[in-house]
Motif scaffolding. Structure first.
Motif, PDB file in Angstrom:
ATOM      1  N   ASN A 216     -11.079  17.122  25.637  1.00 48.55           N
ATOM      2  CA  ASN A 216     -11.905  18.379  25.763  1.00 48.55           C
ATOM      3  C   ASN A 216     -11.678  19.277  24.720  1.00 48.55           C
ATOM      4  O   ASN A 216     -12.584  20.033  24.461  1.00 48.55           O
ATOM      5  N   PHE A 217     -10.854  19.539  24.046  1.00 52.40           N
ATOM      6  CA  PHE A 217     -10.718  20.392  23.020  1.00 52.40           C
ATOM      7  C   PHE A 217     -11.578  19.882  21.784  1.00 52.40           C
ATOM      8  O   PHE A 217     -12.103  20.641  21.096  1.00 52.40           O
ATOM      9  N   ALA A 218     -11.636  18.672  21.354  1.00 55.86           N
ATOM     10  CA  ALA A 218     -12.561  18.101  20.656  1.00 55.86           C
ATOM     11  C   ALA A 218     -13.806  18.412  20.717  1.00 55.86           C
ATOM     12  O   ALA A 218     -14.884  18.980  20.083  1.00 55.86           O
ATOM     13  N   VAL A 219     -14.365  18.354  22.016  1.00 57.25           N
ATOM     14  CA  VAL A 219     -15.875  18.504  22.481  1.00 57.25           C
ATOM     15  C   VAL A 219     -16.024  20.294  22.407  1.00 57.25           C
ATOM     16  O   VAL A 219     -16.970  20.633  21.659  1.00 57.25           O
ATOM     17  N   PHE A 220     -14.863  20.891  22.682  1.00 60.94           N
ATOM     18  CA  PHE A 220     -15.096  22.503  22.472  1.00 60.94           C
ATOM     19  C   PHE A 220     -14.920  22.733  20.944  1.00 60.94           C
ATOM     20  O   PHE A 220     -15.986  23.493  20.473  1.00 60.94           O
TER      21      PHE A 220
END
Length: 407
Positions: A216-220
């Motif tokens: 999720n953080f990578a997508v963000f």
């Protein structure tokens, strides 16, 4: 509000007063007073990105490891005041560019530093941070009002007579004040113990990259890079656009966006609690699409309300994506690498994404240049379409989650 919060609020006010004092009118100044082309204006704005790219290394190497954050903040702002004065006395773009580059290398790390200093004093940042950060927005508003309504430096006659360059003196003075004030802020020592062994990844400030293992953080993170490409169009073109369209007091009117930002900053904890981080970020990205479409199809006559509404959307554009993103990043970082994590997200937003964005904005602006002015509808449709694509990509790949602080 206790004494520490008052001092943190003053820090935020001055931090963004310094930036708002000159950055909003930079494109107008360069084009009208130094004869810069769209590509050269893009080069000047992209110095912000080079500073942001360097910032994580400065923060990771120094603030998280060796020296108190408030002391580094003070030194950088005093140095920034000297560089800002050199920008004031520069007579052409060739002389101006090295100083604006050096200034941004000193200023951009301070964005992560003020966040780190503030976060370290809070027990519940998701509830407390917006109430401190809102004073930065008020500082930006104050700078715009001073420029347009107190001194009228952005009036057509003042621009033609060179008075707009006084914004650099105002910024230099406020930067010096903040630099000295920084040494009185709460002590914010390094997050890593002095005796702890440092590896190469520690020295380079790469610890925060571990956050990218979280899907999720990578997508963000990568969405932050991409959404900043259309963001660059606003920073680079909004003030020249409004001036060229004949809008009176353009810098002052642009503070409508910051007034909106104040309101939505205070509403941000409610949105995060009720709708979650995913929907909050999506609201922010969609607002960029709507803003640029309003700029593309509005005018300074019967459709002037579209221009004003486009400016007013800044509250959602900035708060719901960038401020909520800072809170989300802080929640993922844990106590040990808060400064490094904030520096890394600064790299993603103000660094890589906007570096590309300023280059693209410069090329698009030159492409739509006319003998007298620009085809602004063509200019604004480009970032609107790009922001829409990022919106859909994020919506399909980011999974809903609650903000939880990791230790």
């Amino acid at each position: 509000m206790n004494q520490i919060k008052i001092r943190l609020s003053a820090m935020m006010f001055l931090q963004f007063f310094v930036w708002g004092s000159w950055f909003v009118t930079l494109g107008t100044f360069l084009g009208n007073n130094l004869g810069a082309t769209g590509s050269q204006i893009g080069m000047a704005f992209s110095t912000q990105s080079w500073g942001a790219i360097i910032a994580p290394f400065v923060i990771g190497l120094i603030a998280d490891r060796y020296f108190n954050a408030e002391r580094i903040l003070g030194i950088l702002h005093v140095l920034g005041a000297l560089l800002m004065y050199q920008m004031y006395v520069s007579a052409d773009f060739t002389a101006f560019y090295p100083y604006v580059l050096a200034y941004m290398i000193t200023y951009m790390p301070t964005l992560a530093l003020v966040n780190s200093i503030a976060f370290r004093q809070m027990e519940n940042p998701s509830e407390e941070f917006s109430k401190i950060r809102v004073w930065g927005t008020i500082g930006w508003i104050a700078a715009g009002l001073v420029i347009s309504y107190l001194f009228s430096w952005d009036a057509p006659g003042a621009i033609s007579s060179g008075l707009l360059k006084n914004t650099f003196i105002m910024s230099a003075a406020s930067s010096l004040i903040l630099g000295l004030f920084s040494f009185t802020l709460p002590a914010t020592p390094p997050g890593i113990a002095k005796g702890e062994k440092l590896l190469l990844k520690d020295i380079l400030g790469l610890d925060a990259l571990r956050l990218l293992k979280d899907r999720n953080f990578a997508v963000f993170f990568f969405s932050s890079v991409l959404i900043c490409i259309p963001l660059a169009f606003y920073y680079q073109n909004a003030n020249p656009f409004l001036s060229e369209m004949g809008v009176a007091n353009p810098t002052g009117k642009m503070t409508i966006g910051q007034v909106s930002e104040v309101g939505f900053m205070l509403l941000l904890p409610i949105f995060l609690s009720r709708y979650g981080i995913k929907k909050t970020l999506l609201f922010g990205m969609l607002a960029w699409v709507l803003r640029y479409l309003m700029f593309a199809f509005g005018n300074n006559e019967e459709l002037v309300v579209m221009l004003l509404l486009g400016i007013a959307l800044h509250g959602i554009c900035y708060d719901f994506f960038f401020v909520s993103g800072q809170i989300y990043t802080d929640s993922k970082a844990g106590d040990k690498f808060k400064s490094s994590a904030q520096g890394m997200i600064t790299l993603a937003t103000y660094g890589v994404g906007m570096l590309v964005g300023f280059w693209v904005a410069g090329q698009i602006t030159d492409f739509y240049a006319l003998e007298a002015g620009h085809d602004w509808r063509g200019v604004w449709v480009v970032p609107a379409g790009f922001a829409l694509m990022v919106f859909f990509a994020f919506m399909l790949t980011f999974r809903s989650e609650d903000i939880k602080y990791e230790k």
